[in-house]
Design an enzyme around this catalytic site. Structure first.
Site, PDB file in Angstrom:
ATOM      1  N   CYS A 172       0.875  -1.179   0.000  1.00  0.00           N
ATOM      2  CA  CYS A 172       0.000   0.000   0.000  1.00  0.00           C
ATOM      3  C   CYS A 172       0.908   1.224   0.000  1.00  0.00           C
ATOM      4  CB  CYS A 172      -0.983  -0.014   1.173  1.00  0.00           C
ATOM      5  SG  CYS A 172      -0.230   0.080   2.801  1.00  0.00           S
TER       6      CYS A 172
ATOM      7  N   ARG B  85      -3.332  -0.387   5.358  1.00  0.00           N
ATOM      8  CA  ARG B  85      -3.904  -1.502   4.599  1.00  0.00           C
ATOM      9  C   ARG B  85      -2.985  -2.711   4.475  1.00  0.00           C
ATOM     10  NH1 ARG B  85      -5.090   2.072  -0.481  1.00  0.00           N
ATOM     11  NH2 ARG B  85      -3.202   3.018   0.384  1.00  0.00           N
TER      12      ARG B  85
ATOM     13  N   ASP C 220      -7.914   3.870   0.789  1.00  0.00           N
ATOM     14  CA  ASP C 220      -7.030   4.266   1.885  1.00  0.00           C
ATOM     15  C   ASP C 220      -7.845   4.846   3.048  1.00  0.00           C
ATOM     16  OD1 ASP C 220      -5.018   5.201   3.455  1.00  0.00           O
ATOM     17  OD2 ASP C 220      -4.078   6.439   1.908  1.00  0.00           O
TER      18      ASP C 220
HETATM   19  P1  4NP Z   1      -1.739   2.964   3.927  1.00  0.00           P
HETATM   20  O1  4NP Z   1      -2.290   4.371   4.437  1.00  0.00           O
HETATM   21  O2  4NP Z   1      -1.216   3.204   2.522  1.00  0.00           O
HETATM   22  O3  4NP Z   1      -2.933   2.088   3.934  1.00  0.00           O
HETATM   23  O4  4NP Z   1      -0.660   2.569   4.907  1.00  0.00           O
HETATM   24  C1  4NP Z   1      -1.498   5.521   4.430  1.00  0.00           C
HETATM   25  C2  4NP Z   1      -0.684   5.781   5.503  1.00  0.00           C
HETATM   26  C3  4NP Z   1       0.083   6.947   5.522  1.00  0.00           C
HETATM   27  C4  4NP Z   1       0.024   7.818   4.461  1.00  0.00           C
HETATM   28  C5  4NP Z   1      -0.775   7.538   3.375  1.00  0.00           C
HETATM   29  C6  4NP Z   1      -1.532   6.394   3.367  1.00  0.00           C
HETATM   30  N1  4NP Z   1       0.778   9.019   4.487  1.00  0.00           N
HETATM   31  O5  4NP Z   1       0.651   9.819   3.562  1.00  0.00           O
HETATM   32  O6  4NP Z   1       1.575   9.218   5.426  1.00  0.00           O
END
Ligand code: 4NP
Length: 165
Positions: free
Chosen positions: A13, A19, A132
């Site tokens: 992800c 995720r 997300d």
């Molecule tokens: P993930 O969610 O891709 O599901 O881990 C996110 C976690 C952090 C960030 C973006 C998406 N971020 O921009 O820091």
């Protein structure tokens, strides 16, 4: 070191704190419950470097705990120099992930390893991603877990030749 007798799956992800670490824990639990622990290597990684070394987002850990999952992967960044070689399947959560990871593939063989979680949905067939939840609320984390459980079931069914309904 590559383990030839195992199916190696890397979940991807954006940040590797919501995720994909949840998917990592859920798929590992499904594999363990199926008695297939020795047959799989499960890991996860993020596209961005921002959270490397961190535990998963507290909200995802809490929502996961309520469903019986221990989501405790330490975030790492995807590394095209060895992850394409080390894994058989690289499973992404959305189209942005797909574009980013396939763009880093060195050849068609590596590109073909990249698959979308949504292509394995059973109950949620028709949806195109695991959205997300990072900027969302409780319901977004719950939906992410519902979709992830469904996709993990679909992938495991496919890999164990039980079909994908
Ligand atoms: P993930 O969610 O891709 O599901 O881990 C996110 C976690 C952090 C960030 C973006 C998406 N971020 O921009 O820091």
């Amino acid at each position: 070191m590559k383990q030839m007798d195992k199916t190696r799956i890397l979940f991807i992800c954006l940040g590797n704190i919501c995720r994909s670490p949840a998917t990592n824990a859920i798929m590992q639990k499904f594999v363990d419950e199926a008695g297939l622990t020795d047959k799989f290597v499960i890991d996860s990684a993020g596209i961005g470097p921002w959270h490397v070394g961190q535990l998963p987002d507290k909200r995802m850990r809490q929502h996961g705990t309520k469903r019986g999952y221990k989501i405790d992967h330490i975030a790492r960044q995807f590394d095209a120099s060895h992850d394409f070689n080390d894994f058989d399947y690289i499973v992404v959560m959305d189209d942005e992930n797909y574009k980013n990871i396939t763009w880093q593939a060195h050849d068609e063989g590596e590109r073909k390893k990249v698959i979308r979680m949504a292509d394995y949905f059973i109950k949620y067939k028709g949806r195109t991603s695991v959205p997300d939840p990072y900027y969302g609320g409780d319901s977004d984390f719950e939906l992410a877990l519902d979709l992830i459980e469904d996709g993990c079931r679909g992938i495991l069914n496919k890999l164990t030749n039980k079909g994908n309904s």
